[in-house]
Design a protein around this motif. Sequence first.
Motif, PDB file in Angstrom:
ATOM      1  N   LEU A  61     -10.419  28.569  68.543  1.00 57.32           N
ATOM      2  CA  LEU A  61     -11.102  29.417  69.524  1.00 57.32           C
ATOM      3  C   LEU A  61     -10.792  30.900  69.307  1.00 57.32           C
ATOM      4  CD1 LEU A  61     -12.821  29.783  72.091  1.00 57.32           C
ATOM      5  CD2 LEU A  61     -10.776  29.338  73.449  1.00 57.32           C
ATOM      6  N   LEU A  62      -9.539  31.205  68.973  1.00 54.94           N
ATOM      7  CA  LEU A  62      -9.164  32.611  68.771  1.00 54.94           C
ATOM      8  C   LEU A  62      -9.945  33.233  67.609  1.00 54.94           C
ATOM      9  CD1 LEU A  62      -5.347  32.172  69.302  1.00 54.94           C
ATOM     10  CD2 LEU A  62      -6.831  33.547  70.747  1.00 54.94           C
ATOM     11  N   LYS A  63     -10.145  32.450  66.537  1.00 49.10           N
ATOM     12  CA  LYS A  63     -10.903  32.958  65.383  1.00 49.10           C
ATOM     13  C   LYS A  63     -12.370  33.177  65.762  1.00 49.10           C
ATOM     14  CE  LYS A  63      -8.082  31.693  61.458  1.00 49.10           C
ATOM     15  NZ  LYS A  63      -7.454  30.444  61.059  1.00 49.10           N
ATOM     16  N   GLU A  64     -12.893  32.276  66.580  1.00 45.57           N
ATOM     17  CA  GLU A  64     -14.280  32.413  67.040  1.00 45.57           C
ATOM     18  C   GLU A  64     -14.439  33.688  67.886  1.00 45.57           C
ATOM     19  OE1 GLU A  64     -16.970  29.345  66.728  1.00 45.57           O
ATOM     20  OE2 GLU A  64     -15.793  30.089  65.047  1.00 45.57           O
ATOM     21  N   LEU A  65     -13.498  33.895  68.793  1.00 46.94           N
ATOM     22  CA  LEU A  65     -13.541  35.093  69.646  1.00 46.94           C
ATOM     23  C   LEU A  65     -13.443  36.348  68.791  1.00 46.94           C
ATOM     24  CD1 LEU A  65     -11.204  33.818  72.515  1.00 46.94           C
ATOM     25  CD2 LEU A  65     -13.616  34.427  72.801  1.00 46.94           C
ATOM     26  N   ASP A  66     -12.571  36.289  67.799  1.00 46.12           N
ATOM     27  CA  ASP A  66     -12.363  37.411  66.897  1.00 46.12           C
ATOM     28  C   ASP A  66     -13.662  37.764  66.155  1.00 46.12           C
ATOM     29  OD1 ASP A  66     -10.979  39.353  65.488  1.00 46.12           O
ATOM     30  OD2 ASP A  66     -10.398  37.978  63.900  1.00 46.12           O
ATOM     31  N   LYS A  67     -14.405  36.723  65.772  1.00 49.75           N
ATOM     32  CA  LYS A  67     -15.675  36.914  65.053  1.00 49.75           C
ATOM     33  C   LYS A  67     -16.757  37.510  65.963  1.00 49.75           C
ATOM     34  CE  LYS A  67     -16.960  32.988  63.371  1.00 49.75           C
ATOM     35  NZ  LYS A  67     -16.854  31.697  62.676  1.00 49.75           N
ATOM     36  N   GLU A  68     -16.751  37.063  67.222  1.00 48.82           N
ATOM     37  CA  GLU A  68     -17.852  37.392  68.127  1.00 48.82           C
ATOM     38  C   GLU A  68     -17.680  38.723  68.870  1.00 48.82           C
ATOM     39  OE1 GLU A  68     -20.641  35.599  68.587  1.00 48.82           O
ATOM     40  OE2 GLU A  68     -20.038  34.046  67.165  1.00 48.82           O
TER      41      GLU A  68
END
Length: 316
Positions: A61-68
Motif C-alpha cells: 500500500l505504501l508503494k501505491e500511495l507513493d506512486k499516486e
Amino acid sequence: MATLKVPPSVPSPAEDSEQLRKAFAGWGTNEALIIQILAHRNSAQRNLIRKTYADTYGEDLLKELDKELSSDFERIVLLWTLDHAERDAFLANEATKRFTASNWVLMEIACSRSSHDLFMVRQAYHARYKRSLEEDVAYHTTGDYRKLLVPLVTSFRYEGDEVNMTLAKSEAKILNEKMSGKAYNDEEVIRILSTRSKAQLNATLNHYNNQFGNAINKDLKTDPKDEFLALLRATIKCLTCPEKYFEKLLRLAINKLGTDEWALTRVVATRAEVDMQRIKDEYHRRNSVPLDRAIAGDTSGDYEKMLLALIGHGDA
C-alpha cells in the motif's frame, strides 16, 4: 488526549482496501477517498489495512500511495500510514542524513516517546536499516551534540510516578552548580537528563526553581546564539512538558516566512494519536487563534484537508 476521529462503525479492512484500490484506479487519483479512509482509522486499523491490501492485491500500500500522490500531501499520508515505530525509525534515519540532518528531530523522538515506544523505535530501526540507531546517531553527530544525543536515544527510563525527593534536591543542587560554572555539557547534566524518569526530572526542576529562584531554562539562555544551549533547553521542555515544546514548534513552522511543512507534517503525524488535544489547547492559549484556523490559513488543498482531519477538525 488524541484528536483522531474514528467512526463508531468502521468498514472491514477488506472493504477499506477495496475502496483504496478504487481510489487509485483509472485516470487521476481520488484523494478525498484516501483522506476519508486513512485519516479516520487508528494505528491498529491502518496496520490491518496494509496487511489486507498486500494479501489481496499483492502490492505494498505504501508503494501505491507513493506512486499516486505527490509533495506535502504524499508525505503526510505516507508518514501517517506507517506504524508509529516504523515512522519514528524513518524520521530518525532521515535526521542523520546529510541534507535532512536534524539534531532536534533525534532529540524529539528520544524525549517525547515512552521508554517502551523508544525501545520499539530502536527495534524498527535495526530491522529496516541493518544498523542500530545509536551507531548512526554517534556516527553522524559530533562534540557536545553526540555527548547528549547518544545517551538520549539509548535511554530506557522508569515510567512510573514514584519520586525520590532527597535525590531531587541533591540533583537540583548539582545542576545549579554546573549552570553557575557554565559547564552545560558536563556529564552529570547529561546523566541526569538522559536517565531520570520524567516524574523525577519534574521534581528536580521544580526544586531547582524554588531553591535557586530561577527556572533552569532561564539559566540556559546565557547565550541566545549558542545552538547547543538551544537544544538543551528544548530537551528539558520536551521531557517535562511536551505540549509546550510541540506548540512552539508548530507556531514557528506556521509563522515562518513560507511555512515549514516538514515540521508541521511531522508534528501532526506523530502526535495526532498521542496528545494533540493538549497541543491544540496550548496553541490556542498561547496564540489566541485555534490551531485549525492557523493551519487552514497557511496550507491548501488535500494537504490542508489531511492535516485538519488528523487534528480532529469538524467534518474534515
